[in-house]
Design a protein around this motif. Structure first.
Motif, short mmCIF file in Angstrom:
data_model
loop_
_atom_site.label_atom_id
_atom_site.label_comp_id
_atom_site.label_asym_id
_atom_site.label_seq_id
_atom_site.Cartn_x
_atom_site.Cartn_y
_atom_site.Cartn_z
N GLY A 1 0.80 -1.22 0.00
CA GLY A 1 0.00 0.00 0.00
C GLY A 1 0.83 1.27 0.00
O GLY A 1 0.54 2.22 -0.74
N GLU A 2 1.87 1.34 0.83
CA GLU A 2 2.72 2.52 0.87
C GLU A 2 3.50 2.69 -0.43
O GLU A 2 3.63 3.81 -0.94
CB GLU A 2 3.69 2.45 2.05
CG GLU A 2 3.05 2.78 3.38
CD GLU A 2 4.08 2.90 4.50
OE1 GLU A 2 5.27 3.13 4.22
OE2 GLU A 2 3.65 2.77 5.66
N GLU A 3 4.02 1.60 -0.96
CA GLU A 3 4.75 1.67 -2.23
C GLU A 3 3.83 2.11 -3.36
O GLU A 3 4.21 2.94 -4.20
CB GLU A 3 5.38 0.32 -2.56
CG GLU A 3 6.51 -0.08 -1.62
CD GLU A 3 6.94 -1.51 -1.78
OE1 GLU A 3 8.13 -1.80 -1.51
OE2 GLU A 3 6.10 -2.38 -2.16
N ARG A 4 2.62 1.56 -3.40
CA ARG A 4 1.65 1.93 -4.43
C ARG A 4 1.31 3.41 -4.33
O ARG A 4 1.28 4.13 -5.34
CB ARG A 4 0.40 1.07 -4.32
CG ARG A 4 -0.61 1.31 -5.42
CD ARG A 4 -1.82 0.36 -5.38
NE ARG A 4 -2.41 0.27 -4.04
CZ ARG A 4 -2.29 -0.78 -3.22
NH1 ARG A 4 -1.60 -1.84 -3.60
NH2 ARG A 4 -2.85 -0.77 -2.03
N ALA A 5 1.07 3.92 -3.14
CA ALA A 5 0.75 5.33 -2.95
C ALA A 5 1.94 6.21 -3.39
O ALA A 5 1.75 7.23 -4.07
CB ALA A 5 0.39 5.61 -1.50
N ALA A 6 3.16 5.81 -3.03
CA ALA A 6 4.36 6.56 -3.43
C ALA A 6 4.51 6.55 -4.94
O ALA A 6 4.81 7.58 -5.56
CB ALA A 6 5.60 5.99 -2.75
N TRP A 7 4.30 5.38 -5.56
CA TRP A 7 4.42 5.26 -7.01
C TRP A 7 3.40 6.13 -7.72
O TRP A 7 3.74 6.87 -8.65
CB TRP A 7 4.27 3.79 -7.42
CG TRP A 7 4.33 3.59 -8.90
CD1 TRP A 7 3.31 3.21 -9.72
CD2 TRP A 7 5.47 3.77 -9.75
NE1 TRP A 7 3.74 3.14 -11.02
CE2 TRP A 7 5.07 3.48 -11.06
CE3 TRP A 7 6.78 4.14 -9.52
CZ2 TRP A 7 5.94 3.56 -12.16
CZ3 TRP A 7 7.64 4.22 -10.61
CH2 TRP A 7 7.22 3.93 -11.90
N MET A 8 2.17 6.07 -7.29
CA MET A 8 1.11 6.86 -7.93
C MET A 8 1.36 8.36 -7.77
O MET A 8 1.16 9.14 -8.71
CB MET A 8 -0.26 6.46 -7.38
CG MET A 8 -0.67 5.04 -7.78
SD MET A 8 -2.16 4.45 -6.95
CE MET A 8 -3.39 5.46 -7.75
N ILE B 1 4.28 9.35 -10.10
CA ILE B 1 3.81 9.45 -11.49
C ILE B 1 3.04 10.75 -11.69
O ILE B 1 3.23 11.45 -12.69
CB ILE B 1 2.96 8.22 -11.87
CG1 ILE B 1 3.81 6.95 -11.85
CG2 ILE B 1 2.30 8.42 -13.24
CD1 ILE B 1 5.02 6.97 -12.74
N ALA B 2 2.18 11.10 -10.74
CA ALA B 2 1.43 12.35 -10.85
C ALA B 2 2.39 13.55 -10.88
O ALA B 2 2.20 14.48 -11.68
CB ALA B 2 0.45 12.48 -9.68
#
Length: 188
Positions: free
Chosen positions: A14-21, A24-25
């Motif tokens: 979850g933390e990695e996904r939030a950081a990745w998204m 990208i933004a």
């Protein structure tokens, strides 16, 4: 070629996904905002400004084209097209130089190009400050530099080596009083 099954993939938590998204933004919105500001205020796009900024750093305002492509973050083809546009404006010229071992094509920032860069720099730096640095503490700026360095090094170690050398040269020029106060550190 091996084919991963879904259970073999190291999925982001979850933390990695939030950081990745969020990364990208940021990569999609910040460069577009910087590009729009530069086009509006100086008629240059961000890539052209980056080229001119990197050319302003050496005392002779010349950089070998292959090195400049790495520093500005583009391919030789993209650089060649951008330099052609800048040549038409009288901001850059090309010349045959020597790196001591072979002949090479260098891009050279003209006095007109330098004047255009100096004119564009204040609004560009204000926009970079507004978008990035005004939103971060000093500690966060240091963290950002370290994080960005690590990500860039994983993606393109050769480019990061050249950027590190350019940063070291800009720091050295500033210490020796050789940097232009109108283009502080020639920050891209």
């Amino acid at each position: 070629m091996t084919v991963d099954t879904p259970k073999d993939v190291p999925w982001l938590d979850g933390e990695e996904r939030a950081a990745w998204m969020t990364l990208i933004a940021m990569l999609m919105t910040a460069p577009a905002a910087i590009d729009a500001q530069l086009k509006r205020d100086s008629g240059l796009n961000f890539f052209e400004y980056s080229i001119m900024s990197h050319l302003s750093q050496p005392q002779d305002h010349a950089v070998q084209m292959s090195n400049l492509a790495h520093l500005a973050g583009g391919s030789l083809s993209r650089l060649s097209h951008a330099v052609s546009r800048l040549e038409k404006q009288g901001y850059v010229t090309r010349r045959i130089g020597s790196d001591g071992e072979s002949r090479c094509v260098q891009a050279f920032l003209t006095p007109e190009g330098y004047a255009a860069l100096v004119a564009a720099a204040p609004a560009h730096v204000r926009e970079a400050r507004r978008l990035v640095f005004d939103n971060l503490s000093t500690a966060q700026v240091r963290q950002l530099q370290k994080i960005a360095h690590e990500i860039a090094a994983a993606a393109s170690p050769e480019s990061v080596e050249r950027i590190d050398a350019a940063i070291a040269e800009a720091d050295r020029a500033e210490r020796e009083g050789r940097s232009d106060p109108c283009v502080p550190g020639s920050v891209c």
